[in-house]
Design a protein around this motif. Structure first.
Motif, short mmCIF file in Angstrom:
data_model
loop_
_atom_site.label_atom_id
_atom_site.label_comp_id
_atom_site.label_asym_id
_atom_site.label_seq_id
_atom_site.Cartn_x
_atom_site.Cartn_y
_atom_site.Cartn_z
N ALA B 208 0.20 -0.70 0.13
CA ALA B 208 -0.27 -0.18 0.10
C ALA B 208 1.01 1.52 -0.23
N LEU B 209 1.79 0.88 0.91
CA LEU B 209 2.86 2.35 0.80
C LEU B 209 3.47 2.62 -0.24
N GLN B 210 3.37 1.87 -1.50
CA GLN B 210 4.74 2.11 -2.57
C GLN B 210 3.54 2.57 -3.45
N LYS B 211 2.30 2.68 -3.44
CA LYS B 211 1.02 3.13 -3.81
C LYS B 211 0.97 4.69 -3.44
N ASP B 212 0.64 4.74 -2.21
CA ASP B 212 0.04 6.03 -1.53
C ASP B 212 1.66 6.80 -1.56
N VAL B 213 2.83 6.31 -1.84
CA VAL B 213 4.09 8.01 -2.19
C VAL B 213 3.27 8.47 -3.27
N ALA B 214 2.38 8.14 -4.33
CA ALA B 214 2.01 8.74 -5.02
C ALA B 214 1.25 9.57 -4.51
N LEU B 215 0.66 9.90 -3.25
CA LEU B 215 -0.18 11.19 -3.16
C LEU B 215 0.57 12.28 -2.56
N LEU B 216 2.03 12.52 -2.46
CA LEU B 216 3.05 13.26 -2.19
C LEU B 216 2.77 14.24 -3.39
N SER B 217 2.11 13.73 -5.03
CA SER B 217 2.49 14.19 -6.11
C SER B 217 1.46 15.93 -5.52
N VAL B 219 1.47 17.54 -2.98
CA VAL B 219 2.19 18.94 -2.11
C VAL B 219 3.45 19.40 -3.17
N GLY B 220 4.31 18.74 -3.55
CA GLY B 220 5.07 19.20 -4.85
C GLY B 220 6.70 17.58 -5.55
N PRO B 221 6.85 17.50 -4.87
CA PRO B 221 7.83 16.31 -5.60
C PRO B 221 7.38 16.29 -7.06
N ILE B 222 8.11 15.88 -7.72
CA ILE B 222 8.49 15.86 -9.04
C ILE B 222 8.26 14.05 -8.83
N GLU B 223 6.92 13.18 -8.79
CA GLU B 223 7.17 12.10 -9.22
C GLU B 223 6.18 11.54 -9.96
N LEU B 224 6.07 10.75 -9.98
CA LEU B 224 5.56 10.09 -11.40
C LEU B 224 4.26 10.81 -11.71
N LEU B 225 3.28 10.21 -10.38
CA LEU B 225 1.91 10.61 -10.75
C LEU B 225 1.69 12.15 -11.37
N ARG B 226 2.87 12.49 -10.49
CA ARG B 226 2.56 15.01 -10.87
C ARG B 226 3.70 14.67 -12.04
N GLN B 227 5.13 13.77 -13.06
CA GLN B 227 4.71 14.45 -13.80
C GLN B 227 3.85 13.50 -15.39
N ALA B 228 3.35 12.35 -14.44
CA ALA B 228 2.22 12.01 -15.92
C ALA B 228 1.13 12.92 -16.19
N ASN B 229 0.71 13.53 -14.60
CA ASN B 229 0.04 15.11 -14.63
C ASN B 229 0.89 16.06 -16.09
N VAL B 230 1.82 16.44 -15.37
CA VAL B 230 1.86 17.20 -16.48
C VAL B 230 2.06 17.23 -17.71
N PHE B 231 2.56 15.84 -18.53
CA PHE B 231 2.54 14.98 -18.75
C PHE B 231 1.40 15.45 -20.21
N LYS B 232 0.68 15.33 -19.58
CA LYS B 232 -1.44 15.01 -19.82
C LYS B 232 -1.80 16.63 -19.66
N SER B 233 -1.32 17.51 -19.45
CA SER B 233 -1.74 18.90 -19.79
C SER B 233 -0.67 19.22 -20.75
N LEU B 234 0.60 18.75 -20.91
CA LEU B 234 1.48 19.35 -21.70
C LEU B 234 0.86 19.13 -23.49
N MET B 235 0.27 17.26 -23.52
CA MET B 235 -0.12 16.97 -25.01
C MET B 235 -1.26 16.11 -24.80
N ALA B 236 -2.34 16.95 -24.05
CA ALA B 236 -3.56 16.95 -24.12
C ALA B 236 -4.47 15.20 -24.53
#
Ligand SMILES: Nc1ncnc2c1ncn2[C@@H]1O[C@H](COP(=O)(O)OP(=O)(O)OP(=O)(O)O)[C@@H](O)[C@H]1O
Ligand SMILES: [Mg+2]
Lengths: 248, 271
Positions: B208-217, B219-236
């Protein structure tokens, strides 16, 4: 009795309304082997646990040599080092090898050097025919072997008294003999022993004195030939008649 | 080597079972493969969720971002284990002088199990840096991780505590009868058995912790989910999310299987 090794005077323990030890008086000489007999629930195990300070008593005194060990607030650990106890259900530590089971307490409590402890443990194991089991885990041993390891574990603390609580009643009949042999050896070496048992013939063979317990009271204390041949208390007679009938 | 009639029968039955199972699996997969694209919206879905060129383009960057998740995971896990052990031991003390520790332990587990993890990540991840601390202590990366550690420690502490309680009292009686102190009994006799017993349950929290690390997206760090989010906005396009899901699955599925294996092995030993 002069200078008893262990002296109990009016030892009383209650669990709620139930008085499990009811004014127990007993003196044990050094090197003596006392057998406790009595029906299930008569308080044999509880009495042994009181002597080992696993149960704090409500009333009475217990002396080990000249030291009163029943004083409330006394640190029990130095006393327990001097009194070994072995339980019916072995209670070996399942996550440790036989060797670690035996050496844990000497290393931690007596602060012995590891190699010194290991040598002493090996010597004890060899004496009881367990030398080849040192590296095994308890679940790989037979019941009789586990119980002998439990006895060795208690002996490794070099206790002055051994309390043995029905150490054969969880064993298959063919394994009882090897454990009783250990008790005979201990007696020959002069260990002071209190043994709770349902093995009447064994009690008769090894005991110096036999205590009959009934509802938390010692009703009769006598040498085995007296207890088994001419018990004076009618309840002892009843109990023995019943046991002899069921044991055939 | 000749087989008995019974063995021949059992082997025939086993082969028959495998054949039936394989056939029905192939049929279902084929049906999905042929039927799903017949849905009217399939083309649009495929373009925005399963876009191969976009996946290929973003995947390396996503993998890089996943390293941040791995880092957060790697340094929160030991903290969680140490803290949860301390809390479990607090809750287990019987010494009256240590009553404050027991009360603290009970409070701790109640409070941190009672707050949704994401809320705690927000509160601590935004709140504490807001105090105006100096670098690096104002990093949401640190405080977000702290929030995860606090929550997970509360759960793992309860697992450990029930493990400690499940070790039969005869074990501590045996330890104390040898003259071992309370602390030594706990350390050498009770705790090793308790932890061993609870490893499968704790594995579930590790997963569960492996997945919940994504919750940190949030509040700040550019981790996987946050990065995916950036790409989503960039490429629609939502394909980066699918990429992120694939990466998570590559880690969590083996871990889940491993936890199941541990649990099955433990059951086999006990029975
Ligand atoms: N922790 C406890 N709380 C309440 N009652 C207890 C406790 N331990 C023992 N008793 C009671 O004390 C009585 C004496 O028990 P004990 O185990 O000493 O008997 P025993 O003579 O050893 O019996 P057995 O031959 O079956 O081992 C029993 O009635 C038992 O139910
Ligand atoms: Mg008993």
């Amino acid at each position: 009795m002069e200078n008893p090794k262990l002296r109990l005077s009016g030892v009383t323990l209650r669990f709620g309304d139930l008085t499990v030890c009811d004014g127990i008086d007993l003196q044990v000489a050094s090197g003596e082997l006392i057998c406790l007999i009595g029906a299930s629930g008569s308080g044999k195990s509880t009495l042994l646990r009181c002597i080992n300070l696993l149960e704090p008593i409500d009333d009475g005194q217990i002396w080990l040599d000249d030291l009163e060990i029943s004083v409330p607030g006394l640190d029990p650990n130095p006393v327990r080092r001097r009194i070994g106890i072995v339980f019916q259900s072995f209670n070996l530590f399942p996550h440790m090898t036989v060797m670690d089971n035996i050496t844990l307490a000497p290393r931690r409590v007596l602060s012995q050097q590891p190699d010194e402890t290991a040598q002493a443990a090996m010597a004890l194991l060899s004496r009881f025919g367990l030398a080849d089991k040192a590296a095994e885990y308890p679940d790989r041993l037979s019941g009789g072997q586990q119980q002998r390891v439990a006895i060795v574990r208690a002996l490794a603390m070099q206790p002055e008294i051994m309390l043995l609580d029905e150490i054969t009643s969880a064993l298959d009949p063919e394994l009882v003999g090897e454990v009783l042999d250990v008790v005979r050896q201990l007696k020959v070496q002069g260990m002071t022993i209190i043994l709770a048992t349902h093995e009447m013939s064994f009690a008769r063979e090894v005991a110096d004195r036999v205590c009959f317990l009934d509802a938390g009271k010692i009703l009769e204390t006598a040498p085995p030939d007296v207890i088994f041949e001419r018990p004076s208390n009618p309840r002892t007679q009843q109990f023995l008649a019943r046991v002899v009938r069921t044991n055939g | 080597m000749s087989l008995t009639a019974r063995q021949r029968f059992e082997r025939r039955e086993r082969l028959r079972g495998i054949a039936i199972g394989t056939t029905s699996l192939v049929l279902v997969v084929a049906a999905i493969y042929w039927l799903v694209p017949l849905a009217p919206g399939w083309e649009a879905v495929q373009r925005s969720f399963f876009n191969w060129p976009i996946l290929v383009k973003t995947f390396p960057k996503l993998l890089d971002a996943f390293l941040v998740d791995v880092m957060i995971f790697a340094w929160s896990l030991p903290l969680i284990l140490v803290l949860s052990l301390a809390i479990a031991l607090c809750r287990n003390t019987r010494n009256p002088a240590l009553l404050p520790l027991r009360v603290f332990g009970a409070f701790y587990t109640d409070i941190f199990r009672g707050i949704p993890t994401i809320l705690l990540v927000y509160l601590i991840g935004f709140g504490i840096p807001g105090l105006g601390l100096s670098r690096p202590w104002n990093s949401p990366y640190i405080w977000g991780t702290v929030a995860l550690v606090l929550t997970y420690s509360a759960y793992v502490a309860e697992v450990l505590r029930s493990g400690i309680e499940s070790v039969h009292s005869s074990q501590s009686a045996a330890a104390r009868s040898l003259g071992l102190s309370e602390a030594d009994s706990m350390r050498y006799v009770i705790l090793p058995q308790a932890i061993r017993r609870q490893v499968p349950a704790m594995m579930n929290f590790v997963i569960a912790l492996q997945k919940d690390v994504a919750l940190l997206s949030f509040v700040g760090p550019i981790e996987l989910l946050r990065q995916a989010n950036v790409f989503k906005s960039l490429m629609a396009n939502f394909t980066p999310y699918v990429g992120a899901a694939i990466i998570f699955l590559c880690v969590t599925v083996p871990a889940t299987r491993y936890a199941d294996y541990l649990l099955a092995r433990q059951r086999a030993v006990r029975s």
